[in-house]
Design a protein around this motif. Structure first.
Motif, PDB file in Angstrom:
ATOM      1  N   VAL A   1      -1.333   4.637  -8.602  1.00 24.65           N
ATOM      2  CA  VAL A   1      -1.104   3.243  -8.210  1.00 24.65           C
ATOM      3  C   VAL A   1      -1.125   3.225  -6.687  1.00 24.65           C
ATOM      4  CG1 VAL A   1       0.499   1.297  -8.318  1.00 24.65           C
ATOM      5  CG2 VAL A   1       0.269   2.830 -10.275  1.00 24.65           C
ATOM      6  N   GLN A   2      -2.310   3.011  -6.129  1.00 27.55           N
ATOM      7  CA  GLN A   2      -2.453   3.074  -4.671  1.00 27.55           C
ATOM      8  C   GLN A   2      -1.792   1.895  -3.974  1.00 27.55           C
ATOM      9  OE1 GLN A   2      -6.696   3.294  -4.144  1.00 27.55           O
ATOM     10  NE2 GLN A   2      -6.743   5.513  -4.374  1.00 27.55           N
ATOM     11  N   GLY A   3      -1.749   0.761  -4.646  1.00 29.34           N
ATOM     12  CA  GLY A   3      -1.183  -0.436  -4.023  1.00 29.34           C
ATOM     13  C   GLY A   3      -0.911  -1.509  -5.064  1.00 29.34           C
ATOM     14  N   ALA A   4      -0.600  -2.684  -4.600  1.00 30.38           N
ATOM     15  CA  ALA A   4      -0.274  -3.866  -5.438  1.00 30.38           C
ATOM     16  C   ALA A   4       1.017  -3.610  -6.223  1.00 30.38           C
ATOM     17  CB  ALA A   4      -1.437  -4.251  -6.319  1.00 30.38           C
ATOM     18  N   MET A   5       1.115  -4.176  -7.429  1.00 31.52           N
ATOM     19  CA  MET A   5       2.397  -4.099  -8.143  1.00 31.52           C
ATOM     20  C   MET A   5       2.257  -3.678  -9.591  1.00 31.52           C
ATOM     21  SD  MET A   5       4.218  -7.532  -6.817  1.00 31.52           S
ATOM     22  CE  MET A   5       4.874  -7.628  -5.161  1.00 31.52           C
ATOM     23  N   TYR A   6       1.107  -3.095  -9.930  1.00 31.13           N
ATOM     24  CA  TYR A   6       0.833  -2.882 -11.342  1.00 31.13           C
ATOM     25  C   TYR A   6       0.266  -1.507 -11.612  1.00 31.13           C
ATOM     26  CZ  TYR A   6       0.617  -7.857 -10.408  1.00 31.13           C
ATOM     27  OH  TYR A   6       0.891  -9.106  -9.930  1.00 31.13           O
ATOM     28  N   THR A   7       0.392  -1.120 -12.868  1.00 32.76           N
ATOM     29  CA  THR A   7      -0.349   0.036 -13.329  1.00 32.76           C
ATOM     30  C   THR A   7      -1.218  -0.413 -14.501  1.00 32.76           C
ATOM     31  OG1 THR A   7      -0.172   2.278 -14.199  1.00 32.76           O
ATOM     32  CG2 THR A   7       1.544   0.742 -14.843  1.00 32.76           C
TER      33      THR A   7
ATOM     34  N   VAL B   1      14.231  -5.655   9.112  1.00 29.34           N
ATOM     35  CA  VAL B   1      13.411  -4.450   8.971  1.00 29.34           C
ATOM     36  C   VAL B   1      13.966  -3.543   7.887  1.00 29.34           C
ATOM     37  CG1 VAL B   1      12.631  -2.344  10.112  1.00 29.34           C
ATOM     38  CG2 VAL B   1      12.508  -4.517  11.313  1.00 29.34           C
ATOM     39  N   LYS B   2      15.305  -3.433   7.870  1.00 31.10           N
ATOM     40  CA  LYS B   2      15.955  -2.584   6.859  1.00 31.10           C
ATOM     41  C   LYS B   2      15.607  -3.074   5.454  1.00 31.10           C
ATOM     42  CE  LYS B   2      20.668  -1.240   5.729  1.00 31.10           C
ATOM     43  NZ  LYS B   2      21.834  -2.086   5.856  1.00 31.10           N
ATOM     44  N   GLU B   3      15.745  -4.384   5.255  1.00 29.48           N
ATOM     45  CA  GLU B   3      15.492  -4.940   3.923  1.00 29.48           C
ATOM     46  C   GLU B   3      14.027  -4.790   3.531  1.00 29.48           C
ATOM     47  OE1 GLU B   3      16.924  -8.953   4.249  1.00 29.48           O
ATOM     48  OE2 GLU B   3      19.001  -8.400   3.805  1.00 29.48           O
ATOM     49  N   ARG B   4      13.145  -5.095   4.484  1.00 24.98           N
ATOM     50  CA  ARG B   4      11.716  -4.994   4.189  1.00 24.98           C
ATOM     51  C   ARG B   4      11.326  -3.563   3.864  1.00 24.98           C
ATOM     52  NH1 ARG B   4       7.564  -6.628   8.797  1.00 24.98           N
ATOM     53  NH2 ARG B   4       8.299  -4.629   9.601  1.00 24.98           N
ATOM     54  N   THR B   5      11.799  -2.641   4.663  1.00 21.11           N
ATOM     55  CA  THR B   5      11.489  -1.225   4.434  1.00 21.11           C
ATOM     56  C   THR B   5      11.992  -0.766   3.070  1.00 21.11           C
ATOM     57  OG1 THR B   5      11.723  -0.864   6.800  1.00 21.11           O
ATOM     58  CG2 THR B   5      11.664   1.097   5.416  1.00 21.11           C
ATOM     59  N   ALA B   6      13.197  -1.196   2.727  1.00 20.67           N
ATOM     60  CA  ALA B   6      13.788  -0.781   1.439  1.00 20.67           C
ATOM     61  C   ALA B   6      12.951  -1.267   0.271  1.00 20.67           C
ATOM     62  CB  ALA B   6      15.213  -1.314   1.336  1.00 20.67           C
ATOM     63  N   VAL B   7      12.503  -2.523   0.346  1.00 20.57           N
ATOM     64  CA  VAL B   7      11.701  -3.089  -0.740  1.00 20.57           C
ATOM     65  C   VAL B   7      10.401  -2.306  -0.900  1.00 20.57           C
ATOM     66  CG1 VAL B   7      10.292  -5.074  -1.401  1.00 20.57           C
ATOM     67  CG2 VAL B   7      12.643  -5.420  -0.659  1.00 20.57           C
ATOM     68  N   LEU B   8       9.713  -2.090   0.204  1.00 16.46           N
ATOM     69  CA  LEU B   8       8.421  -1.415   0.128  1.00 16.46           C
ATOM     70  C   LEU B   8       8.578   0.050  -0.273  1.00 16.46           C
ATOM     71  CD1 LEU B   8       6.618  -3.093   3.180  1.00 16.46           C
ATOM     72  CD2 LEU B   8       6.206  -3.484   0.751  1.00 16.46           C
TER      73      LEU B   8
ATOM     74  N   ALA C   1      10.966   1.263  -2.187  1.00 14.90           N
ATOM     75  CA  ALA C   1      11.277   1.287  -3.623  1.00 14.90           C
ATOM     76  C   ALA C   1      10.011   1.132  -4.444  1.00 14.90           C
ATOM     77  CB  ALA C   1      12.273   0.173  -3.964  1.00 14.90           C
ATOM     78  N   LEU C   2       9.146   0.228  -4.015  1.00 13.60           N
ATOM     79  CA  LEU C   2       7.895   0.012  -4.735  1.00 13.60           C
ATOM     80  C   LEU C   2       7.030   1.264  -4.705  1.00 13.60           C
ATOM     81  CD1 LEU C   2       7.014  -3.633  -3.629  1.00 13.60           C
ATOM     82  CD2 LEU C   2       7.467  -2.860  -5.958  1.00 13.60           C
ATOM     83  N   ALA C   3       6.975   1.911  -3.551  1.00 12.64           N
ATOM     84  CA  ALA C   3       6.172   3.132  -3.423  1.00 12.64           C
ATOM     85  C   ALA C   3       6.693   4.212  -4.361  1.00 12.64           C
ATOM     86  CB  ALA C   3       6.192   3.620  -1.978  1.00 12.64           C
ATOM     87  N   GLU C   4       8.006   4.333  -4.428  1.00 20.01           N
ATOM     88  CA  GLU C   4       8.622   5.332  -5.297  1.00 20.01           C
ATOM     89  C   GLU C   4       8.313   5.020  -6.760  1.00 20.01           C
ATOM     90  OE1 GLU C   4       9.819   8.157  -5.107  1.00 20.01           O
ATOM     91  OE2 GLU C   4      10.626   8.292  -7.151  1.00 20.01           O
ATOM     92  N   LYS C   5       8.405   3.758  -7.118  1.00 20.18           N
ATOM     93  CA  LYS C   5       8.155   3.365  -8.502  1.00 20.18           C
ATOM     94  C   LYS C   5       6.691   3.557  -8.866  1.00 20.18           C
ATOM     95  CE  LYS C   5      10.659  -0.529  -7.946  1.00 20.18           C
ATOM     96  NZ  LYS C   5      11.495  -1.724  -8.267  1.00 20.18           N
ATOM     97  N   ALA C   6       5.809   3.346  -7.901  1.00 23.15           N
ATOM     98  CA  ALA C   6       4.377   3.563  -8.139  1.00 23.15           C
ATOM     99  C   ALA C   6       4.120   5.031  -8.474  1.00 23.15           C
ATOM    100  CB  ALA C   6       3.576   3.146  -6.906  1.00 23.15           C
TER     101      ALA C   6
ATOM    102  N   VAL D   1       0.869  -1.181   0.000  1.00 26.28           N
ATOM    103  CA  VAL D   1       0.000   0.000   0.000  1.00 26.28           C
ATOM    104  C   VAL D   1       0.895   1.217   0.000  1.00 26.28           C
ATOM    105  CG1 VAL D   1      -1.732   1.294   1.304  1.00 26.28           C
ATOM    106  CG2 VAL D   1      -1.835  -1.204   1.239  1.00 26.28           C
ATOM    107  N   TYR D   2       0.744   2.094  -0.995  1.00 28.88           N
ATOM    108  CA  TYR D   2       1.685   3.211  -1.147  1.00 28.88           C
ATOM    109  C   TYR D   2       1.065   4.589  -0.980  1.00 28.88           C
ATOM    110  CZ  TYR D   2       3.415  -0.826  -3.740  1.00 28.88           C
ATOM    111  OH  TYR D   2       3.751  -2.089  -4.122  1.00 28.88           O
ATOM    112  N   ALA D   3      -0.151   4.757  -1.488  1.00 25.52           N
ATOM    113  CA  ALA D   3      -0.680   6.118  -1.583  1.00 25.52           C
ATOM    114  C   ALA D   3      -1.027   6.686  -0.215  1.00 25.52           C
ATOM    115  CB  ALA D   3      -1.905   6.129  -2.485  1.00 25.52           C
ATOM    116  N   GLU D   4      -0.787   7.950  -0.087  1.00 28.48           N
ATOM    117  CA  GLU D   4      -1.144   8.616   1.162  1.00 28.48           C
ATOM    118  C   GLU D   4      -2.649   8.587   1.322  1.00 28.48           C
ATOM    119  OE1 GLU D   4       1.745  12.359   1.606  1.00 28.48           O
ATOM    120  OE2 GLU D   4      -0.034  12.364   2.904  1.00 28.48           O
TER     121      GLU D   4
END
Lengths: 464, 491
Positions: free
Chosen positions: B403-409, B371-378, B380-385, B274-277
């Protein structure tokens, strides 16, 4: 119905385990669970090389470790290079890691004396049952009237039967001949086919070779007869060959349906439609929990193949660790490789174990009045016949149980041996059997046979 | 079909043909691995063989496979799994204690202490217990019973199993299953295979792909005339659309399901993505229970989760589970029977799931790195979204919802009439024509919107946001240029 009986026995086994844990006194300290074809559960060790490769693929930092032999690391690297993103966490192609699929085709050709095998016709699947279910799904026409029929072996394990019925098809049992070592007789196939007249439309014949639960291994001649039969009667042939690695009988050789088909030449080799199944679960690998196998399709209509591919594709792909185990199974360490000696030792040990167990079971069971056992030439199970006294049969019926379930329940309660009753496998009427796995460490098998002997003698006396 | 002579040789008709095979199987399509992907694989082969193309690599932005696109596995997860695979490594001091402890616990729960043994068909008991605890923690204490947890081969296996269980009846009584348009094509494929009736309800593209109960009602009422609607499927966060349903919307859906007596299937595999504010994941189960006993004791539901997405991206392990709520005990017995036919889910996937629901705790050695790895992955995804939405919206003829969430546009593309006509000429659906051209010219593999369902007369494509940021920038740029070129070419 049979499912419920197993579930009931499984619950009973759990209950007894709990009682043992609490210290309740019983004539035994542990339950010997041979109800499933699960060698690791029984105590057979996984093959070291396979597990080393899997570990290195899972955690590639291990490539720098001196704890793993060079060939394991090389194999792991080779496999990782063929996984997208170099990770076993990626999906693979639908049919599996392409290079492993090619290796399977090479394995098949080697096994079958040079018979060609096209990688395009091979799919790595999440276990052989998954593959079988999907092929059946293509064969069983739900809209057809009369219903689609599939000839299935009796005795035969019930997964295929459940799938066929669940899909709206009909099973047409053909009985193996117990007195002839559970041989498959073509006359019986004909009888079964005739019995389907007006009932359903037979489209396929399902064979299990080596058998489950019956431990027969078909001769070349028998396989030829079956091939001629399906060709003449226009049936699709489903050959479940997952036990091909388990051949115990003296002078017994596994020969694949594909090989025989190829040797028979045209028209058979070019027309008989065949699906052959194999798996990492039942080879000496015994990796049931990794869920991986393959199917080779022969002479299938290309238009139908397209749909089979689409059907497989919606499951994404087979578990990748299973694919790695499969890669090792069909392409093990070779002489000269660092891991060869150990791999050979371990596999030979398991094969010797199977041969000894099969021998012991045959000897011991046949020495007991009221029990008889055909030679367990192949497969992972013994399927002895129990000649139950009328009193026992009546007691069972009074309790609302199948007679061999009654025997099995008593065996579990009184001797702590968990087997499966023969009623779950479609046996001939008024015959009773039990099935137990023989892919166990030797001492476990000895213990089992000891307990079975004492129990059986007492049982027969009690119900004389 | 009778015998045909080919080149003078008598040719025998096949036993298994298109005419006599299961007709339902013929209707199955799965666009994510469909014809465009097969062409992409072909192009990759040709590149390998040295054949010159206008591109040097094929970028497979068609499938939600994070690792394939370069995302790194989480160290802790892989350490434990390696220990489970080869327990000799438990002696190796290069592995942290918390990893060893978890591996030992998992192995102790396996037959013969091996991940190669079958497990119970519902899944290893202690792992189901761990899953229950995870759900309770996630949902603010709402109880979860391990007996209601079924481990599965990815979420897909559980979804198909549930559909199998519920599809029955003939003719007008045939089970109808509601699914969104657009949808993840596993649903349409499974429904086709089962011969169930697909009841499509449209998500509102103009309102950020949100779900309106009025549309659910419309679809349902229309469907009642020709089938027996029994199931409502919802994917949240959505695939392909990425929308994250608001809490209000989830309540409305639950109310609707209760009123209309529908079984709810909540596909929540992207719950960590979930990425969007302003967007938050609300589990259907939590909302259900917070609506009080009138709902929580009556609405029948199954929630699905997986180890393939979120921050793990471990698609190849095929791990997942479902939780069933308020299921009739007799139906549950049938469900238990049904799952036993496929023996058991892959044990490594079960082990992986155990780690996902039981991650390192603050007082454990692996916690910081995890936590570091998990945070980095999520992150990065938020930024790419964000980047994806931004770039696509600068392209005339492409409109892209956040792109509010998931992995696609799932952007909407405007295609000139000439292109639509050309597509028809070639026997292709217009967005397939577009995507094929993009593949051949730029080596970028997307999935046409027609593979997911879309409003008549609209066209889309689904692209994953998974390539590494720098590569993603290039991909977005190339698509931008392609679209402008395409529009000009067909003007």
């Amino acid at each position: 119905m049979k499912q419920l009986e197993y579930a009931f026995m499984a619950k009973l086994a759990i209950h007894i385990k709990e009682q043992l844990r609490k210290g309740v006194k019983k004539p035994y300290k542990t339950i010997i669970d041979v109800s499933f074809g699960d060698p690791h559960k029984a105590g057979v060790k996984p093959l070291t090389f396979a597990r080393q490769v899997i570990a290195a693929c899972t955690y590639p930092k291990l490539m720098n470790s001196d704890k793993l032999p060079l060939d394991a690391k090389q194999r792991a690297q080779w496999l990782l290079d063929r996984c997208p993103g170099q990770s076993v966490g990626s999906y693979t192609a639908t049919a599996g890691i392409p290079e492993t699929v090619h290796k399977i085709s090479a394995f098949i050709t080697r096994r079958d004396g040079g018979a060609p095998s096209d990688p395009k016709n091979i799919f790595i699947t999440a276990g052989s049952q998954w593959a079988l279910m999907n092929i059946l799904n293509v064969l069983v026409n739900k809209q057809a009237s009369p219903r689609t029929g599939v000839l299935t072996p009796a005795p035969g394990h019930d997964k295929a039967v459940l799938s066929i019925v669940g899909m709206g098809g009909e099973t047409i049992p053909y009985y193996l001949t117990e007195e002839q070592g559970w041989a498959l007789q073509v006359e019986e196939l004909q009888r079964a086919l005739d019995s389907a007249q007006g009932v359903c439309k037979p489209v396929a014949l399902y064979v299990i070779n080596p058998g489950n639960p019956a431990g027969h291994v078909q001769s070349r001649k028998s396989i030829q007869e079956v091939i001629r039969f399906v060709s003449e009667k226009r049936l699709f042939l489903l050959a479940d060959e997952v036990y091909q690695d388990c051949v115990q009988g003296e002078n017994t050789e596994f020969v694949s349906y594909k090989r025989v088909l190829n040797e028979m030449g045209p028209p058979f080799s070019e027309t008989v439609e065949l699906a052959s199944f194999h798996s990492v679960s039942k080879s000496v690998m015994g990796e049931c929990g990794l869920r991986c196998g393959y199917v080779e399709l022969v002479n299938v209509d290309p238009a139908v193949m397209k749909h089979i591919f689409t059907l497989f594709s919606k499951g994404s792909c087979s578990p990748v660790l299973g694919q790695i185990a499969l890669d090792v199974m069909i392409n093990p360490p070779q002489p000269g490789d660092p891991s060869y000696t150990l791999y050979n030792q371990e596999t030979q040990h398991i094969r010797d174990m199977l041969i000894q167990n099969a021998k012991r079971v045959y000897e011991v069971v046949n020495s007991l009045p009221g029990l008889s056992c055909q030679p367990v030439d192949g497969g992972a199970f013994a399927f002895p016949r129990v000649f139950l006294p009328p009193k026992a049969i009546k007691k069972a019926k009074d309790l609302g149980m199948e007679p061999d379930t009654f025997y099995s329940v008593r065996l579990l309660e009184e001797a702590g041996v968990f087997v499966r009753p023969g009623c779950g496998y479609k046996q001939k009427k008024d015959t009773y059997h039990i099935r137990f796995c023989i892919m166990t460490p030797r001492d476990m098998m000895d213990e089992l046979l000891g307990r079975l002997t004492s129990f059986h003698r007492k049982f027969m006396m009690d119900f004389a | 079909m009778s015998q045909q002579a080919v080149n003078g040789v008598q040719c025998r008709a096949k036993v298994l043909t298109l005419d006599n095979m299961n007709p339902y199987v013929k209707r199955v399509e799965y666009a994510v691995r469909g014809p465009i992907v097969q062409r992409a694989v072909q192009l990759e082969k040709e590149l390998k063989e040295g054949i010159k193309k206008p591109f040097t690599e094929v970028i497979k932005a068609n499938i939600g496979d994070a690792h394939a696109m370069g995302q790194k596995p989480i160290t802790f997860l892989r350490q434990v799994l390696a220990l489970c695979a080869y327990p000799e490594l438990l002696e190796d001091n290069k592995f942290p204690e918390d990893a060893k402890k978890r591996a030992q616990r998992i192995l102790d729960a396996c037959g013969g202490h091996s991940i190669g043994a079958y497990s119970a068909s519902q899944g290893i008991e202690c792992i189901r217990q761990d899953v229950s605890r995870y759900i309770e923690k996630r949902d603010g204490g709402i109880p979860s019973n391990p007996d209601n947890i079924y481990l599965s081969t990815g979420a897909s296996d559980a979804i198909v199993t549930m559909l199998k269980l519920m599809v029955c009846g003939e003719g007008r009584d045939r089970t109808g299953v509601m699914i969104s348009i657009p949808q993840y094509p596993l649903y349409s494929a499974a429904l086709a295979e089962l011969g169930a009736v697909q009841i499509s309800y449209y998500l509102d593209e103009d309102k950020c792909w949100s779900l309106d109960v009025k549309e659910l009602r419309r679809a349902l009422n229309e469907a009642r005339q020709h089938c027996n609607p029994r199931v409502l499927c919802i994917i949240n966060p959505g695939n392909p659309t990425g929308q994250v349903q608001s809490r209000q919307c989830i309540e409305d859906v639950i109310r609707f399901a209760k009123e209309e007596h529908l079984f709810l299937m909540a596909d929540e595999v992207y719950q960590d993505n979930v990425y969007a504010e302003g967007c938050k994941f609300h589990s259907f189960k939590k909302v259900l229970f917070e609506m009080g006993p009138e709902y929580s004791s009556t609405v029948e539901m199954a929630s699905f989760h997986s180890t393939s997405k979120c921050y793990m991206g471990e698609c190849g392990f095929r791990g997942g589970y479902m939780e069933v709520i308020n299921m009739d005990p007799e139906v549950k017995a049938q469900l238990t029977k049904l799952v036993s036919v496929r023996l058991c889910p892959p044990v490594p996937g079960q082990a992986l799931l155990d780690l996902v629901v039981n991650p390192p705790q603050p007082d454990e050695p692996s916690y910081t790195t995890f936590v570091k790895e998990r945070t980095a992955v999520l992150a990065a995804l938020a930024e790419k979204a964000r980047l994806t939405e931004q770039v696509f919206n600068t392209v005339p003829g492409i409109t892209c919802n956040p792109v509010q969430g998931a992995m696609y546009t799932f952007p909407r593309i405007t295609l000139p009439q000439k292109a639509i006509d050309k597509a028809k000429e070639e026997g292709k659906v217009p967005d397939m024509f577009y995507c094929m051209k993009l593949l051949e010219e730029e080596g970028i593999c997307l999935v046409p919107g027609s593979g997911f369902g879309q409003k008549e007369g609209t066209f889309h494509f689904r692209m994953t946001i998974l390539p590494p940021t720098e590569k993603l920038k290039v991909v977005l740029q190339k698509i931008r240029e392609f679209h402008i070129r395409f529009t000009q070419e067909f003007s």
